[in-house]
Design an enzyme around this catalytic site. Structure first.
Site, short mmCIF file in Angstrom:
data_model
loop_
_atom_site.label_atom_id
_atom_site.label_comp_id
_atom_site.label_asym_id
_atom_site.label_seq_id
_atom_site.Cartn_x
_atom_site.Cartn_y
_atom_site.Cartn_z
N LYS A 101 0.85 -1.19 0.00
CA LYS A 101 0.00 0.00 0.00
C LYS A 101 0.88 1.24 0.00
CE LYS A 101 -4.16 1.32 -0.46
NZ LYS A 101 -4.92 0.91 -1.65
N SER B 203 -8.28 -0.40 -5.51
CA SER B 203 -8.68 -0.12 -4.14
C SER B 203 -10.20 0.07 -4.07
CB SER B 203 -7.92 1.10 -3.60
OG SER B 203 -7.67 0.94 -2.23
#
Length: 557
Positions: free
Chosen positions: A163, A355
C-alpha cells in the site's frame, strides 16, 4: 451581460459520399459523461468530446457505411487513457478487415498518439517532425524530509506492504515492494503496447527495443530508416495521397468527418424497447452529491433509479477509478448488491479499478477488465497530519479541556493519542477484513488466497485475469453484449447514466469561485500536472478518514 444565440439550432450532420472518418487533435475521448468540462467559449465544440463506447460503435458502423471510404489518424497527442487507446486501436484493426484504408500523419508525435497511429496501413511523418518513442517510466516524489524540516508530523496507519500511497510520508526512497510492483506493472503494460507497435510496423522485437532505447524516432531520417514511418512528407502532400486514394480531383473538397460529427449523423433516439444501461463511474470516490467524480449520494440515487426502471433489463457498471473514501465505497457497493437482486449487473473496468474502485465491483455477475487496466490494490490506509513541532518552534501551544477520556484523541497541534492510534488501527484492520470478505464472496476464493494477492498490490488486467481477480479481458462494448445476453435480449437499446449535461448546465454548475480558480490553474499547468498538484496539497488526501485509494497513475505519454 453575456448573450448566447442559436443554442438549439445545430444543423443536422450529413455524411457525404467519399468521406474519411478522421481522428485529430480536437478529438477528446472520454470514459464517462462526468469527465466533460465546458467553458463559456466552448459552446460550439459539442462534437469534440466523445465517449469511448460511442467511438467504438462509430468505427464499427463505419466499417459497413458505404459513404465512409477510410480512416485518417491525424493527431500528435491523444486526449485518451491507455485502455481507451487500446480499444480504439483494436476497433481500427477490425475496421481494416473491410478492405478500406487507414492512413496516419504526424508532426511532433507523442508516444500515445504513435501507439494509435501505428495501426495504420501507412504512417507518414513531417520531414521536420519526430516520434517520441521512449518506453515507460515512473517517478515517485517523497515528502518525509520536507515534513521533518518544517515540523509537520504525519501519523500513518495502513494494511498491506504494497500500500504505497503512504510511502512518500514514511520514506526517502522507494521500498523494494513498491519497486517490484511498479516494475511488474510497467513491463506488463509496455510488453502489451510495444509488441503491438512492432507487429504493425513489421519490426523485429530485438531491433524495436534498440530503436526505443536509442530514441531513433526523434530524428526523422532515422525514424524512416528503422521503419517507424513509411515516408517523410508535408501535410498537403498527405492530403493529396488521400485524394488519389478516393479518386477525386484536386479541386474537389476532401470530405473529412470527425468521430463526434459522425456519431451525431445517426439517430440518438433511445427507442421504446428494452434497454441495457451503462452507469459510468469515473474519478475518485467521495461522500457528497456532486456531479463530477464518484460521490456516493449521487450514485445511490442513480442505482436506485436503475433498479426501479422497468425498461432497463440489465446494467453495466463502468468503473474508471483509483478509489477514495472507504465509507463512500461501502455505500455504493451495498446499493449495487440490491440492484443485482433484480437484474443482471456486469462490471467493465477502464484505466483504473483499484482499491475502492475494485471494491465497488464486488457485486458483479461478471467482471471485464482491459489488459492494461490497473487492477486490485486491495488495501486500506489512514494518514493523519499534525503540526506540534512547527507550532512549538513558533511559540504556539495549547491546553485541552474535555468531557471524556478521548474527546481530543486527535489534535492538529498535538497529533493522535496512543489510544487513538490503537483504535484507528483497529478501524483500518476491520475495513481491510471487510474488503477481503466481499472479494472472497465475489471471486469464490478463500481469505488466504485473496490476502496473498492483496496487501495493497496493484496488478495489470492481464495478471488480474491470471490470478482470478477478474473474469474476462474485454471492452465496455463486450460487457454490454454479455449483459444483454444474460438478460435474454436479442434486440435492445443502450442508454448512458448519468446523462451528459448541456453546455449551459455545465457552465452554470461551475460558476463559483473555487471551481473557476481550479480551472484557471489546470489550464495553465496542464491536466496531468494539476492532478499531481492535487495529490500534494489537497486537504482531503491528508485527513483522518480511512481510505481505499491507489497513489499513482500510468500513462503512455
Amino acid at each position: 451581460m453575456l448573450v448566447f444565440s442559436a443554442m438549439g439550432s445545430e444543423k443536422s450532420v450529413v455524411v457525404k459520399k467519399n468521406s474519411v472518418l478522421t481522428i485529430n487533435l480536437k478529438t477528446n475521448i472520454m470514459d464517462s459523461p462526468t469527465e466533460e468540462r465546458k467553458g463559456l467559449f466552448d459552446i460550439g465544440d459539442q462534437d469534440k468530446n466523445v465517449l469511448i463506447y460511442d467511438a467504438i460503435e462509430a468505427i464499427n458502423k463505419a466499417k459497413t457505411d458505404n459513404n465512409i471510404k477510410g480512416i485518417s489518424i491525424e493527431t500528435d497527442f491523444m486526449n485518451a487513457g491507455i485502455t481507451q487507446i487500446d480499444d480504439l486501436r483494436n476497433a481500427i484493426q477490425d475496421f481494416k478487415k473491410s478492405g478500406k484504408f487507414v492512413y496516419a500523419y504526424g508532426n511532433a508525435v507523442s508516444q500515445s498518439a504513435y501507439y494509435l497511429g501505428s495501426v495504420a496501413d501507412q504512417y507518414y511523418l513531417n520531414p521536420a517532425g519526430m516520434i517520441e518513442l521512449k518506453g515507460l517510466a515512473t517517478e515517485v516524489a517523497f515528502y518525509k524530509d520536507f515534513a521533518d524540516k518544517y515540523g509537520i508530523g504525519i501519523e500513518v496507519i495502513r494494511h498491506g506492504k504494497f500500500k504505497s500511497a503512504v510511502e512518500p510520508f514514511l520514506r526517502n526512497d522507494i521500498s523494494p515492494e513498491n519497486k517490484e510492483q511498479l516494475s511488474t506493472l510497467l513491463n506488463d503494460i509496455w510488453k502489451n503496447t510495444s509488441s503491438r507497435i512492432a507487429a504493425s510496423r513489421k519490426i523485429d522485437t530485438v531491433q524495436f527495443r534498440t530503436v526505443v532505447d536509442s530514441l531513433y524516432g526523434m530524428i526523422p531520417d532515422l525514424g524512416l530508416k528503422y521503419k517507424l514511418a513509411d515516408k517523410l512528407i508535408q501535410k498537403t502532400e498527405y492530403d493529396k495521397i488521400i485524394r488519389s486514394k478516393l479518386n477525386i480531383k484536386e479541386d474537389d473538397k476532401l470530405n473529412k468527418i470527425s468521430l463526434g460529427k459522425y456519431i451525431a449523423s445517426y439517430s440518438d433516439d433511445e427507442g421504446s424497447g428494452d434497454r441495457v444501461a451503462v452507469l459510468y463511474a469515473s474519478g475518485s470516490i467521495n461522500g457528497g452529491n456532486d456531479y463530477n467524480d464518484i460521490h456516493s449520494e449521487k450514485y445511490i440515487k442513480y442505482i436506485r433509479d436503475l433498479q426501479e426502471n422497468d425498461k432497463v433489463k440489465a446494467v453495466v457498471f463502468r468503473i474508471n477509478s483509483p478509489g477514495g473514501s472507504a465509507n463512500a465505497s461501502d455505500e455504493i457497493l451495498f446499493e449495487l448488491q440490491q440492484l443485482k437482486k433484480k437484474k443482471p449487473l456486469v462490471i467493465s473496468f477502464g484505466d483504473y479499478a483499484a482499491s475502492g474502485g475494485y471494491y465497488i465491483a464486488m457485486a458483479a455477475d461478471k467482471i471485464y477488465s482491459e489488459p492494461n487496466t490497473l487492477t486490485g490494490s486491495i488495501g486500506v490506509f489512514g494518514v493523519i497530519p499534525y503540526f506540534k513541532d512547527v507550532a512549538n518552534k513558533n511559540g504556539i501551544r495549547s491546553d485541552i479541556v474535555a468531557t471524556n477520556a478521548n474527546s481530543q484523541y486527535y489534535s492538529s497541534l498535538n497529533g493522535v493519542t496512543p489510544y487513538g492510534v490503537s483504535m484507528i488501527t483497529k478501524s483500518v484492520e476491520g475495513t481491510y477484513k471487510r474488503f477481503v470478505h466481499f472479494v472472497t464472496q465475489n471471486r469464490k476464493k478463500s481469505f488466504e488466497q485473496i490476502d496473498s494477492v492483496g496487501g495493497g498490490r496493484v496488478w495489470s488486467g492481464t495478471r488480474a485475469k491470471q490470478i482470478g481477480l477478474v473474469d474476462e479481458l474485454g471492452t465496455l462494448n463486450d460487457a454490454v453484449k454479455f449483459a444483454a445476453q444474460k438478460a435474454g435480449m436479442k434486440s435492445y437499446n443502450v442508454v448512458s447514466y448519468p446523462k451528459r449535461m448541456t453546455p449551459f448546465e455545465q457552465i452554470f454548475k461551475d460558476l463559483n469561485e473555487d471551481d473557476i480558480s481550479a480551472r484557471v490553474v489546470q489550464n495553465k499547468i496542464g491536466k496531468a500536472n494539476y492532478q499531481l498538484l492535487q495529490q500534494i496539497v489537497e486537504e482531503r488526501k491528508l485527513q483522518s478518514e480511512v481510505k481505499m485509494e491507489m497513489p499513482y497513475q500510468i500513462k503512455i505519454n
